[in-house]
Write a protein that holds these residues in place. Sequence first.
Motif, PDB file in Angstrom:
ATOM      1  N   GLN A  28       6.296 -11.976  -8.539  1.00 32.23           N
ATOM      2  CA  GLN A  28       7.106 -11.195  -7.583  1.00 32.23           C
ATOM      3  C   GLN A  28       8.003 -12.040  -6.673  1.00 32.23           C
ATOM      4  OE1 GLN A  28       3.838  -9.173  -5.592  1.00 32.23           O
ATOM      5  NE2 GLN A  28       4.091  -7.371  -6.883  1.00 32.23           N
ATOM      6  N   GLY A  29       7.893 -13.345  -6.777  1.00 34.40           N
ATOM      7  CA  GLY A  29       8.673 -14.212  -5.883  1.00 34.40           C
ATOM      8  C   GLY A  29       7.852 -14.605  -4.657  1.00 34.40           C
ATOM      9  N   TRP A  30       8.256 -15.746  -4.028  1.00 35.68           N
ATOM     10  CA  TRP A  30       7.485 -16.287  -2.908  1.00 35.68           C
ATOM     11  C   TRP A  30       7.454 -15.354  -1.712  1.00 35.68           C
ATOM     12  CZ3 TRP A  30       3.950 -19.807  -3.035  1.00 35.68           C
ATOM     13  CH2 TRP A  30       3.970 -20.787  -4.027  1.00 35.68           C
ATOM     14  N   SER A  31       8.591 -14.737  -1.436  1.00 41.00           N
ATOM     15  CA  SER A  31       8.681 -13.911  -0.228  1.00 41.00           C
ATOM     16  C   SER A  31       7.659 -12.769  -0.277  1.00 41.00           C
ATOM     17  CB  SER A  31      10.099 -13.373  -0.110  1.00 41.00           C
ATOM     18  OG  SER A  31      10.166 -12.481   0.937  1.00 41.00           O
ATOM     19  N   ALA A  32       7.616 -12.072  -1.418  1.00 38.47           N
ATOM     20  CA  ALA A  32       6.669 -10.944  -1.562  1.00 38.47           C
ATOM     21  C   ALA A  32       5.226 -11.446  -1.536  1.00 38.47           C
ATOM     22  CB  ALA A  32       6.941 -10.203  -2.868  1.00 38.47           C
ATOM     23  N   ALA A  33       5.000 -12.586  -2.188  1.00 39.21           N
ATOM     24  CA  ALA A  33       3.630 -13.108  -2.242  1.00 39.21           C
ATOM     25  C   ALA A  33       3.135 -13.480  -0.847  1.00 39.21           C
ATOM     26  CB  ALA A  33       3.582 -14.320  -3.166  1.00 39.21           C
ATOM     27  N   LEU A  34       3.990 -14.158  -0.096  1.00 36.52           N
ATOM     28  CA  LEU A  34       3.562 -14.591   1.241  1.00 36.52           C
ATOM     29  C   LEU A  34       3.405 -13.410   2.193  1.00 36.52           C
ATOM     30  CD1 LEU A  34       5.623 -17.887   1.650  1.00 36.52           C
ATOM     31  CD2 LEU A  34       3.147 -17.652   1.379  1.00 36.52           C
ATOM     32  N   SER A  35       4.278 -12.403   2.028  1.00 43.32           N
ATOM     33  CA  SER A  35       4.109 -11.258   2.940  1.00 43.32           C
ATOM     34  C   SER A  35       2.812 -10.518   2.637  1.00 43.32           C
ATOM     35  CB  SER A  35       5.323 -10.334   2.916  1.00 43.32           C
ATOM     36  OG  SER A  35       5.434  -9.741   1.674  1.00 43.32           O
ATOM     37  N   GLN A  36       2.364 -10.565   1.373  1.00 47.08           N
ATOM     38  CA  GLN A  36       1.059  -9.957   1.066  1.00 47.08           C
ATOM     39  C   GLN A  36      -0.067 -10.741   1.750  1.00 47.08           C
ATOM     40  OE1 GLN A  36       0.194  -8.422  -2.951  1.00 47.08           O
ATOM     41  NE2 GLN A  36       2.298  -8.933  -3.427  1.00 47.08           N
ATOM     42  N   LEU A  37       0.096 -12.058   1.811  1.00 44.92           N
ATOM     43  CA  LEU A  37      -0.898 -12.872   2.506  1.00 44.92           C
ATOM     44  C   LEU A  37      -0.998 -12.451   3.978  1.00 44.92           C
ATOM     45  CD1 LEU A  37      -2.805 -15.387   2.789  1.00 44.92           C
ATOM     46  CD2 LEU A  37      -0.766 -16.743   3.197  1.00 44.92           C
ATOM     47  N   GLY A  38       0.169 -12.332   4.632  1.00 52.51           N
ATOM     48  CA  GLY A  38       0.188 -11.928   6.042  1.00 52.51           C
ATOM     49  C   GLY A  38      -0.410 -10.552   6.243  1.00 52.51           C
ATOM     50  N   MET A  39      -0.028  -9.642   5.356  1.00 52.51           N
ATOM     51  CA  MET A  39      -0.505  -8.257   5.439  1.00 52.51           C
ATOM     52  C   MET A  39      -2.033  -8.199   5.310  1.00 52.51           C
ATOM     53  SD  MET A  39       1.454  -5.433   5.336  1.00 52.51           S
ATOM     54  CE  MET A  39       1.932  -4.252   4.123  1.00 52.51           C
ATOM     55  N   ILE A  40      -2.553  -8.834   4.261  1.00 54.51           N
ATOM     56  CA  ILE A  40      -4.003  -8.758   4.014  1.00 54.51           C
ATOM     57  C   ILE A  40      -4.768  -9.475   5.120  1.00 54.51           C
ATOM     58  CG2 ILE A  40      -5.842  -9.503   2.420  1.00 54.51           C
ATOM     59  CD1 ILE A  40      -3.901  -8.922   0.119  1.00 54.51           C
ATOM     60  N   ALA A  41      -4.218 -10.607   5.604  1.00 56.15           N
ATOM     61  CA  ALA A  41      -4.918 -11.372   6.645  1.00 56.15           C
ATOM     62  C   ALA A  41      -4.960 -10.641   7.979  1.00 56.15           C
ATOM     63  CB  ALA A  41      -4.258 -12.729   6.820  1.00 56.15           C
ATOM     64  N   THR A  42      -4.080  -9.658   8.179  1.00 59.09           N
ATOM     65  CA  THR A  42      -4.133  -8.908   9.439  1.00 59.09           C
ATOM     66  C   THR A  42      -4.759  -7.528   9.239  1.00 59.09           C
ATOM     67  OG1 THR A  42      -1.842  -8.259   9.045  1.00 59.09           O
ATOM     68  CG2 THR A  42      -2.199 -10.018  10.620  1.00 59.09           C
ATOM     69  N   GLU A  43      -4.314  -6.811   8.212  1.00 57.79           N
ATOM     70  CA  GLU A  43      -4.805  -5.441   8.027  1.00 57.79           C
ATOM     71  C   GLU A  43      -6.290  -5.401   7.649  1.00 57.79           C
ATOM     72  OE1 GLU A  43      -3.194  -2.778   8.933  1.00 57.79           O
ATOM     73  OE2 GLU A  43      -1.478  -4.031   9.465  1.00 57.79           O
ATOM     74  N   THR A  44      -6.732  -6.378   6.827  1.00 57.29           N
ATOM     75  CA  THR A  44      -8.140  -6.386   6.411  1.00 57.29           C
ATOM     76  C   THR A  44      -9.051  -6.521   7.617  1.00 57.29           C
ATOM     77  OG1 THR A  44      -7.536  -7.467   4.357  1.00 57.29           O
ATOM     78  CG2 THR A  44      -9.842  -7.583   4.959  1.00 57.29           C
ATOM     79  N   VAL A  45      -8.708  -7.457   8.506  1.00 57.75           N
ATOM     80  CA  VAL A  45      -9.612  -7.698   9.622  1.00 57.75           C
ATOM     81  C   VAL A  45      -9.461  -6.662  10.737  1.00 57.75           C
ATOM     82  CG1 VAL A  45      -9.821 -10.170   9.200  1.00 57.75           C
ATOM     83  CG2 VAL A  45      -8.026  -9.348  10.700  1.00 57.75           C
ATOM     84  N   LEU A  46      -8.437  -5.829  10.666  1.00 58.11           N
ATOM     85  CA  LEU A  46      -8.305  -4.771  11.677  1.00 58.11           C
ATOM     86  C   LEU A  46      -8.854  -3.443  11.160  1.00 58.11           C
ATOM     87  CD1 LEU A  46      -4.769  -5.492  13.212  1.00 58.11           C
ATOM     88  CD2 LEU A  46      -6.985  -5.773  14.314  1.00 58.11           C
ATOM     89  N   SER A  47      -9.528  -3.495  10.020  1.00 61.01           N
ATOM     90  CA  SER A  47      -9.984  -2.246   9.409  1.00 61.01           C
ATOM     91  C   SER A  47     -11.391  -1.873   9.866  1.00 61.01           C
ATOM     92  CB  SER A  47      -9.953  -2.411   7.879  1.00 61.01           C
ATOM     93  OG  SER A  47     -10.677  -1.388   7.287  1.00 61.01           O
ATOM     94  N   TYR A  48     -11.523  -0.639  10.319  1.00 54.91           N
ATOM     95  CA  TYR A  48     -12.829  -0.138  10.789  1.00 54.91           C
ATOM     96  C   TYR A  48     -13.873  -0.194   9.678  1.00 54.91           C
ATOM     97  CZ  TYR A  48     -16.297   3.257  12.379  1.00 54.91           C
ATOM     98  OH  TYR A  48     -17.468   3.878  12.720  1.00 54.91           O
TER      99      TYR A  48
END
Lengths: 158, 428
Positions: free
Chosen positions: B36-56
């Motif tokens: 998917q390209g670096w930009s999409a891959a890295l944004s998934q990293l940011g997303m998972i690293a924040t959304e996962t830990v903010l999940s009830y």
Amino acid sequence: MRISLLNLMEYLCAKISILALIVMSGITFMDVFGRIVFNSPIGFSYEVVGICLGICFYSGLYHVHKKRKHVRIDLLEKLFKGKAGVVIAWFGYLIELGFFSTLVYMVYKQMEESKQFGDIFMFLGLEKWFVIAAMSVFAIIALVSLAVTYPDREKVEV
Amino acid sequence: MEMLIAFAVLLILLFLRVPIAIATGLVGIIGLSHYQGWSAALSQLGMIATETVLSYEFAVIPLFILMGNIISRSGLAEELYNATHALVGHHKGGLAITTIGASGGFSTFCGSSFATAATMTRIAYPSMKKFGYSDGLATGSIAAGGTLGILIPPSIALVFYGIITETDIGKLFVAGVIPGIIGVLFYIAAVLFTVHVLKDKCTDSDEASFKDKLLAIRQLWAFTLLIFIVLGGIYFGFFSPTEAAGVGSVGAILITLIRGKLCMQKMQEALEDSAATTVSLVAILIGSLIFANLVNVSNLPFTIVEWLEGLNLGLIGVLMVIILIYFILGAVLESISMLLLTVPVFYPVVQGMGMDLIWFGIIVVIATEISLITPPVGLNVFVLKSVVPDVDLKVIFKGVFPFLIADIFRLMLIIAFPALSLVLVDMM
């Protein structure tokens, strides 16, 4: 001075991580108790628990980095002695450092995006970027912890 | 081909002692960048690293860990051992049966196979040696008993499986109850087989008086009540798993404080341990979710489905192949990482073949459980070996063998009769 500052950060991060855990546990219990006994749940409990998990994780990372407590496969550990052991330890360490630095940067970017889009927690009314900013700060502190716990040559070579 | 390279790189990194969280995350990001390209891959990293830990929903992990850590430090293991010993200890092989029963009970709270094996070694091994049990039976029953923790709810392995497959964690817990009980019963049968048929060495201990039996059981009432509240609350729909974990952790603190079993120092240790374990596990979860994204993007599950359809193996044949893979991987990987690496690949495959994901979850966790005592690695055996270094590894593996056979029978039973996993779930 450097050591005492690191010790202070470790102490604070450990206490904040534990506090977040206690709040998470207490508020979940109170929410259930309120709902079942008084038919009055705590509306914002889900969001507070989520925030506490985020804070617990990122503040707790300092200790886990420092004590090298990340889960690893130690199957070939006995083979990695001497100079080969040092090279492999540094290889793993640099990968860890590189990946975690990228993660810290991406969490920061996520905070910027969240601020830009104006995400808010529905019940708390709090802007999400404040929480992600706090997580970023803890992540940076944890990165410092990782940076100063480079492989000890003497320990690896034994 | 790309995914084969990804798996190979991942295994190399893991064997080079790169943390599991980092290895899975890194391979996931590089793989995603390829598709998917670096930009999409890295944004998934940011997303998972924040959304996962903010999940009830993910708070279920630290809260059950906290409950287990509090109870582990409250002397429950000794109380469980004493109570089971008072009831069955006087029978031939009774101490080994006591170990199995106490391990089953302790793992219900503790949730960790390694912690159960390590704790039970310290409590049960000296007692069995005192009554002349052979090293094989003594260590075999402890190593096998320790594996019960991975399935008997509340189980962290089932929590991770539920998160990865987006299956109801409460239903998974309920589904684990009957297979867990069958596991205990089969292990008891393995003990009886060892002492009566294989004539393994052991002597009987004295039978406890009726009063002693009652006293020993009475010590356990509070924890038994707590586990009924936690699992009953999930079963009858009063709580979600996260809420049950919150109630369980506060309940555990209150019970241990009221009974005077928890000083401030132990409490502090329990909290510190829980926080550290949470960080390690959530980090692995983040890495695994990134890796799972790569597996999805690569279309690997569909490629496997097509390949398996070509082989005409049918569902049972496919399950056998998957179980075989677990046995092989179990020789080199620890349980949670094995689950997190393989489940994203396998679950779309069996789901595509119409299999119930709750049933599959129980089968996968039992297969993982078996790998903990399978030679040449069997991690539970190594945990035990570290606590009793004088006993030879070969002796422990020989002692474990009847339990391994019992486990394989149980796995076959669970595969042959899905209702054993699903009957309680269907009644919810």
